[in-house]
Design a protein around this motif. Structure first.
Motif, short mmCIF file in Angstrom:
data_model
loop_
_atom_site.label_atom_id
_atom_site.label_comp_id
_atom_site.label_asym_id
_atom_site.label_seq_id
_atom_site.Cartn_x
_atom_site.Cartn_y
_atom_site.Cartn_z
N GLN A 363 0.84 -1.20 0.00
CA GLN A 363 0.00 0.00 0.00
C GLN A 363 0.87 1.25 0.00
OE1 GLN A 363 -3.35 0.53 -0.15
NE2 GLN A 363 -3.71 -1.64 -0.51
N VAL A 399 -11.45 2.72 8.03
CA VAL A 399 -10.80 2.88 6.73
C VAL A 399 -10.07 1.60 6.30
CG1 VAL A 399 -10.46 5.34 7.14
CG2 VAL A 399 -8.59 3.77 7.62
N GLU A 401 -10.95 -1.22 4.86
CA GLU A 401 -11.20 -1.86 3.56
C GLU A 401 -10.41 -1.18 2.45
OE1 GLU A 401 -14.88 -3.48 0.83
OE2 GLU A 401 -15.29 -2.12 2.48
N GLN A 402 -10.35 0.14 2.48
CA GLN A 402 -9.66 0.88 1.42
C GLN A 402 -8.19 0.50 1.33
OE1 GLN A 402 -9.98 5.11 1.88
NE2 GLN A 402 -8.59 5.56 0.17
#
Length: 530
Positions: A363, A399, A401-402
């Motif tokens: 990420q 937040v 899931e994002q």
């Protein structure tokens, strides 16, 4: 097959109950599972009053003890049900009609192997509380030596002889076992219908529920939790955990010292007896901080019904069926994360998540830092007493899931506990932030555990642990090398089967490809000839 039929029949009953309370929400299911949405529409009633969470809570209450407990577990999973529904489920009261006192007598005598009159000097047959798993009676213990003759009970203090006796409901184990099987089946079904639910780990939610229920249905575990919590606060008069009477405790019976006091949210009564609610709030704040950060073992159900101000003006908890644990690494993560938010250092907040492995390494840390800023910035201009650490943690977890951050059940339980503790704090004094009262403790703990010296000690401990395991690693490596030299590389039968399956699939693909190419060439040739 029998399991599937049984669960399908039970599922129809559940859907009818949910539908009667308008708690199926077919419109919301339409995009996720269109087939189920159409089925839900057949059962749904219209015009039922109340918020969605309230309607779900009412339906779960009708479905019985297992579903009441499930609702309480889901109240910690705002990532699954949303904050509004989680808040309504947190209000789900675990109350059921009491079972007959004759049953309570039978269970106590069977468990402890003596007539009730020999166990307790007096026993109040009217229960003071009745919940889904157990009910509670008040009693008085006899002032005599215990069965081993080791010590005499405190005959000089009448209060110490008063006890609370918790007795499991008859037949509760079978009822929960059947419903747990249904919950596991539903979690498996949910993953087949919608694989993206895997991130939310529904199977793990059911397992946590199963573990919680299993511990609650062995009252020795609750006694052990109370004993451990008492040991952690030995010598601390601000937090008084009732003593366990182990001589009158078994799997289905728990005997604890009776707590006499005022519910912690009854502020007028607290003032009327001469105690300062601000002092009570300071005690509650320090005790909660010590449970979470100092000990990593906390009471996870500290609502006002389980928290009293005793006759000395100190905090006294009851009901130790739901407890939470945090390992040291998680406590360090929490401390660094909260400090980063309060200091406006959002890059540090993001780094902590990546270092802990909560957010996958692939990420983008800059984007995650931006998300943390979006959560933290609204807090900076607020008065301290308006800042909710529990709500901050809830927003951060929302937040997940994002950024593909897997659910952390221990943090969700803590978040619920923080919100409950903050609610107690606001009831005592809405103008004081309980975390501000704990600031000296927080600062001392941070210096001792997150300062440069502490970090150096942690690094040295890590190196020493690695050195301790090095000889074992070397021995294992030597043994593996010797086995390969002597016998080749052995493979587990399952590994061989997987490899063969892969080979067969690859061969089939090759044959299919050759056949397709051959047909294409043949068709092309035919086209040229014609």
């Amino acid at each position: 097959m029998i399991r599937t039929i049984r669960n399908l029949v039970r599922l129809v009953v559940i859907m009818r109950t949910l539908g009667r309370h308008d708690a199926l929400f077919p419109h919301e299911l339409r995009d996720v599972a269109p087939g189920i949405a159409g089925f839900a529409r057949l059962f749904s009633a219209k015009g039922v009053p109340g918020r969605p969470g309230q309607r779900i809570a009412a339906a779960l209450r009708d479905l019985g003890p297992s579903f009441i407990k499930l609702g309480q577990i889901l109240s910690t999973r705002s990532d699954l049900v949303g904050e509004a529904i989680a808040a309504d489920l947190a209000e789900l009261q675990d109350k059921l009609p009491p079972f007959p006192p004759s049953e309570a007598r039978r269970i106590i005598e069977a468990e402890l192997g003596r007539p009730l009159e020999e166990i307790y000097e007096s026993f109040d047959e009217t229960p003071v509380a009745a919940a889904s798993i157990a009910q509670v009676h008040f009693a008085v213990v006899a002032t005599r030596r215990d069965r081993d003759g080791n010590h005499e009970l405190d005959a000089g203090d009448p209060r110490s002889r008063e006890v609370a006796v918790k007795v499991l409901r008859p037949g509760i184990e079978l009822a929960f076992r059947q419903d747990l099987d249904l919950f596991r089946w539903l979690s498996e079904l949910a993953l087949r219908i919608q694989p993206r639910f895997k991130r939310l780990r529904p199977g793990e939610v059911v397992q946590i529920f199963a573990d919680t229920v299993r511990m609650e249905m062995d009252l020795r575990m609750e006694a052990s939790a109370a004993s451990e919590l008492a040991d952690n606060f030995r010598g601390d008069t601000a937090f008084n955990v009732p003593r366990v009477d182990w001589d009158r405790t078994s799997q289905r019976v728990l005997t604890l010292e009776r707590i006499r006091g005022i519910k912690v949210d009854e502020v007028d009564k607290i003032r009327a007896v001469g105690f300062d609610p601000d002092d009570v709030l300071a005690q509650a704040s320090s005790s909660f901080f010590n449970q979470v950060f100092r000990d990593g073992f906390f009471h996870a159900d500290l609502h006002p019904g389980n928290l009293f101000v005793n006759e000395d003006g100190h905090i006294a908890p009851v009901d130790f069926g739901i407890m939470g644990r945090l390992d040291r690494a998680t406590r360090y993560y929490l401390a660094d994360m909260l400090l980063g938010f309060l200091n406006g250092d959002y890059r540090r907040v993001a780094e902590v998540h990546f270092q802990a492995g909560y957010v996958p390494a692939h990420q983008n840390i800059e984007t995650f830092t931006q998300a943390c800023r979006a959560i933290g910035e609204p807090l900076l201009n607020k008065p301290l007493h308006e800042i909710s650490i529990g709500r901050l943690l809830a927003q951060l977890l929302s937040v997940t899931e994002q950024f593909e951050m897997e659910t952390q059940p221990q943090l969700l339980l803590l978040q619920k506990s923080m919100l409950t503790a903050e609610g107690v704090g606001r009831a005592l004094n809405p103008d004081i932030n309980m975390w501000e009262l704990a600031r000296p403790l927080i600062e001392d703990w941070m210096r001792e555990n997150r300062g440069p010296e502490a970090r150096m000690v942690d690094e040295l401990e890590g190196v020493l642990n690695a050195l301790r395991t090095l000889p074992r690693v070397m021995r294992e490596a030597e043994r593996a090398t010797r086995m390969i030299n002597e016998n080749g590389l052995p493979l587990h039968p399952a590994t061989i089967e997987i490899l063969l399956e892969g080979f067969v699939r690859k061969r089939r693909r090759t044959v299919w490809t050759l056949w397709t190419v051959t047909m294409a060439v043949a068709l092309a040739a035919l086209a040229v000839v014609t």
